[in-house]
Design a protein around this motif. Sequence first.
Motif, PDB file in Angstrom:
ATOM      1  N   GLY A  13       0.826  -1.154  -0.080  1.00  0.00           N
ATOM      2  CA  GLY A  13       0.003  -0.142  -0.031  1.00  0.00           C
ATOM      3  C   GLY A  13       0.871   1.153   0.089  1.00  0.00           C
ATOM      4  O   GLY A  13       1.973   1.414   0.486  1.00  0.00           O
ATOM      5  N   ILE A  14       0.199   2.480  -0.416  1.00  0.00           N
ATOM      6  CA  ILE A  14       0.838   3.624  -0.652  1.00  0.00           C
ATOM      7  C   ILE A  14       1.648   4.162   0.806  1.00  0.00           C
ATOM      8  O   ILE A  14       2.636   5.022   0.522  1.00  0.00           O
ATOM      9  CB  ILE A  14      -0.186   4.842  -1.314  1.00  0.00           C
ATOM     10  N   ASN A  15       1.010   3.767   1.810  1.00  0.00           N
ATOM     11  CA  ASN A  15       1.456   4.201   3.011  1.00  0.00           C
ATOM     12  C   ASN A  15       2.602   3.510   3.889  1.00  0.00           C
ATOM     13  O   ASN A  15       3.186   3.779   4.870  1.00  0.00           O
ATOM     14  CB  ASN A  15       0.365   4.418   4.068  1.00  0.00           C
ATOM     15  N   SER A  16       2.994   2.419   3.132  1.00  0.00           N
ATOM     16  CA  SER A  16       4.096   1.652   3.628  1.00  0.00           C
ATOM     17  C   SER A  16       5.361   2.306   3.743  1.00  0.00           C
ATOM     18  O   SER A  16       5.882   2.838   2.874  1.00  0.00           O
ATOM     19  CB  SER A  16       4.278   0.285   2.624  1.00  0.00           C
ATOM     20  N   PRO A  17       5.968   2.116   5.008  1.00  0.00           N
ATOM     21  CA  PRO A  17       7.159   2.839   4.987  1.00  0.00           C
ATOM     22  C   PRO A  17       8.486   1.858   4.041  1.00  0.00           C
ATOM     23  O   PRO A  17       9.505   2.531   3.678  1.00  0.00           O
ATOM     24  CB  PRO A  17       7.728   2.418   6.527  1.00  0.00           C
ATOM     25  N   GLN A 136      13.207  -9.570   5.009  1.00  0.00           N
ATOM     26  CA  GLN A 136      12.798 -10.942   5.951  1.00  0.00           C
ATOM     27  C   GLN A 136      11.931 -10.221   7.080  1.00  0.00           C
ATOM     28  O   GLN A 136      12.485  -9.256   8.076  1.00  0.00           O
ATOM     29  CB  GLN A 136      13.832 -11.550   6.384  1.00  0.00           C
ATOM     30  N   THR A 137      10.819 -10.372   7.384  1.00  0.00           N
ATOM     31  CA  THR A 137       9.975  -9.998   8.632  1.00  0.00           C
ATOM     32  C   THR A 137       9.264 -11.164   9.198  1.00  0.00           C
ATOM     33  O   THR A 137       8.833 -11.955   8.610  1.00  0.00           O
ATOM     34  CB  THR A 137       8.944  -9.089   7.965  1.00  0.00           C
ATOM     35  N   ASP A 138       9.067 -11.131  10.419  1.00  0.00           N
ATOM     36  CA  ASP A 138       8.300 -11.939  11.268  1.00  0.00           C
ATOM     37  C   ASP A 138       6.793 -12.100  10.740  1.00  0.00           C
ATOM     38  O   ASP A 138       6.406 -11.009  10.341  1.00  0.00           O
ATOM     39  CB  ASP A 138       8.329 -11.543  12.779  1.00  0.00           C
ATOM     40  N   VAL A 139       6.327 -13.152  10.507  1.00  0.00           N
ATOM     41  CA  VAL A 139       5.025 -13.394   9.686  1.00  0.00           C
ATOM     42  C   VAL A 139       3.852 -12.358  10.380  1.00  0.00           C
ATOM     43  O   VAL A 139       2.910 -12.047   9.749  1.00  0.00           O
ATOM     44  CB  VAL A 139       4.669 -14.756   9.960  1.00  0.00           C
ATOM     45  N   LYS A 140       4.081 -12.426  11.733  1.00  0.00           N
ATOM     46  CA  LYS A 140       2.972 -11.833  12.700  1.00  0.00           C
ATOM     47  C   LYS A 140       2.653 -10.097  12.039  1.00  0.00           C
ATOM     48  O   LYS A 140       1.888  -9.392  12.291  1.00  0.00           O
ATOM     49  CB  LYS A 140       3.083 -11.676  14.185  1.00  0.00           C
ATOM     50  N   TYR A 141       3.951  -9.367  11.465  1.00  0.00           N
ATOM     51  CA  TYR A 141       4.160  -8.288  10.820  1.00  0.00           C
ATOM     52  C   TYR A 141       3.756  -8.042   9.537  1.00  0.00           C
ATOM     53  O   TYR A 141       4.257  -6.992   8.971  1.00  0.00           O
ATOM     54  CB  TYR A 141       5.439  -7.615  11.395  1.00  0.00           C
ATOM     55  N   SER A 144       1.289  -5.292   8.673  1.00  0.00           N
ATOM     56  CA  SER A 144       1.262  -4.085   9.748  1.00  0.00           C
ATOM     57  C   SER A 144       2.668  -3.464   9.167  1.00  0.00           C
ATOM     58  O   SER A 144       3.566  -3.890   9.019  1.00  0.00           O
ATOM     59  CB  SER A 144       1.134  -4.218  11.248  1.00  0.00           C
ATOM     60  N   TYR A 145       2.576  -1.987   9.619  1.00  0.00           N
ATOM     61  CA  TYR A 145       3.654  -1.047   9.281  1.00  0.00           C
ATOM     62  C   TYR A 145       4.617  -1.178  10.498  1.00  0.00           C
ATOM     63  O   TYR A 145       4.778  -0.270  10.872  1.00  0.00           O
ATOM     64  CB  TYR A 145       3.276   0.324   8.752  1.00  0.00           C
ATOM     65  N   VAL A 146       4.959  -2.041  11.059  1.00  0.00           N
ATOM     66  CA  VAL A 146       5.950  -2.150  12.208  1.00  0.00           C
ATOM     67  C   VAL A 146       7.373  -1.627  11.774  1.00  0.00           C
ATOM     68  O   VAL A 146       7.732  -1.434  10.429  1.00  0.00           O
ATOM     69  CB  VAL A 146       6.184  -3.683  12.802  1.00  0.00           C
ATOM     70  N   GLU A 147       7.970  -0.906  12.616  1.00  0.00           N
ATOM     71  CA  GLU A 147       9.188  -0.224  12.308  1.00  0.00           C
ATOM     72  C   GLU A 147      10.318  -1.355  11.966  1.00  0.00           C
ATOM     73  O   GLU A 147      10.664  -2.341  13.056  1.00  0.00           O
ATOM     74  CB  GLU A 147       9.712   0.450  13.611  1.00  0.00           C
ATOM     75  N   LEU A 148      11.040  -1.049  10.835  1.00  0.00           N
ATOM     76  CA  LEU A 148      12.005  -2.075  10.531  1.00  0.00           C
ATOM     77  C   LEU A 148      13.353  -1.286  10.113  1.00  0.00           C
ATOM     78  O   LEU A 148      13.293  -0.069   9.973  1.00  0.00           O
ATOM     79  CB  LEU A 148      11.696  -2.833   9.456  1.00  0.00           C
ATOM     80  N   ASP A 149      14.466  -1.930  10.060  1.00  0.00           N
ATOM     81  CA  ASP A 149      15.782  -1.462   9.766  1.00  0.00           C
ATOM     82  C   ASP A 149      15.850  -1.448   8.123  1.00  0.00           C
ATOM     83  O   ASP A 149      16.115  -2.797   7.872  1.00  0.00           O
ATOM     84  CB  ASP A 149      16.923  -1.864  10.416  1.00  0.00           C
ATOM     85  N   TRP A 150      15.583  -0.614   7.432  1.00  0.00           N
ATOM     86  CA  TRP A 150      15.749  -0.943   5.933  1.00  0.00           C
ATOM     87  C   TRP A 150      17.031  -0.557   5.340  1.00  0.00           C
ATOM     88  O   TRP A 150      17.269  -1.007   4.010  1.00  0.00           O
ATOM     89  CB  TRP A 150      14.651   0.179   5.300  1.00  0.00           C
ATOM     90  N   SER A 151      18.043  -0.229   5.964  1.00  0.00           N
ATOM     91  CA  SER A 151      19.327   0.184   5.395  1.00  0.00           C
ATOM     92  C   SER A 151      20.071  -0.893   4.539  1.00  0.00           C
ATOM     93  O   SER A 151      20.315  -0.482   3.469  1.00  0.00           O
ATOM     94  CB  SER A 151      20.532   0.499   6.658  1.00  0.00           C
ATOM     95  N   ALA A 152      19.834  -2.112   5.120  1.00  0.00           N
ATOM     96  CA  ALA A 152      20.513  -3.176   4.114  1.00  0.00           C
ATOM     97  C   ALA A 152      19.770  -3.345   2.680  1.00  0.00           C
ATOM     98  O   ALA A 152      20.289  -3.408   1.686  1.00  0.00           O
ATOM     99  CB  ALA A 152      20.658  -4.594   4.944  1.00  0.00           C
TER     100      ALA A 152
END
Length: 266
Positions: A13-17, A136-141, A144-152
């Motif tokens: 979606g358009i609001n995804s980090p 790679q993100t935990d299935v439960k997230y 949802s737009y949980v905060e992640l480290d996108w640097s890599a």
Amino acid sequence: MRKHHILITNDDGINSPGLRAAVEAVKDLGIISVVAPRTQQTGTGRGLTGNKQAALVPVEFMVEGAEVKAFSGEGSPALIVRHCLRTIFKDAKPDLLVSGINYGENLGFNVTSSGTVGAALEASSFDIPAIAASLQTDVKYHHSYVELDWSAAIYFVNKFARSLLSKESYPDVDVLKIDIPDAASPTTEWKMTRLARSFYYDRIIQESSALSTFGDGKTIVRVDPDSLDHDSDIYALAVDKVVSITPLSLDLTSRVTLSDLHDFFT
């Protein structure tokens, strides 16, 4: 010298980090446009689903204080991409499409249900090089737009986008599928992989019956290292913990010798 034009989409979606992270990854490589679903479209594959009475609507989209040309619409990622290439960009198609960066890895048999991969395949059918990037993100997230480290993920999307824009296309490679481990850094090793011939995500329904609903149960990650080829995408990410780069082709024809197969059925 003409600047490259890069189109960015996703299935979250358009609001995804993650969408903003994709913009950050390639903003130094050319002119950026964003066209993404209005709402979450995970699992839509390359399906052309959505509100057929809807249109692409301009939206305000800011990344690091700069405004980016952006549109959203009520449809699947593949529908959004197809429509924008026949309307907004009909006279000047983009030089590259980046789909992602997705919440959740897309591996093995599950890739055909991925909206992230579906959007990239749709762009490639218009002869546009494409990247489908997932973190790679935990299935439960995943929804949802949980905060992640996108640097890599930003680093590797930039690296391979830069290469695709500077080189001639490679035969039979229409999409680069990039999957980044959650603990990766820009110095993490990467390797070329094949799609694993197995599922990565599985659905567990306790006491299942004909009355079980499509929403029953829970999704789990199932990895059996002993059953995986070492050059597969699942093995690379889940076992070797490296970045998986998988070349995908629009040509789904089995790579068999057709005359041998003919003899098999004769």
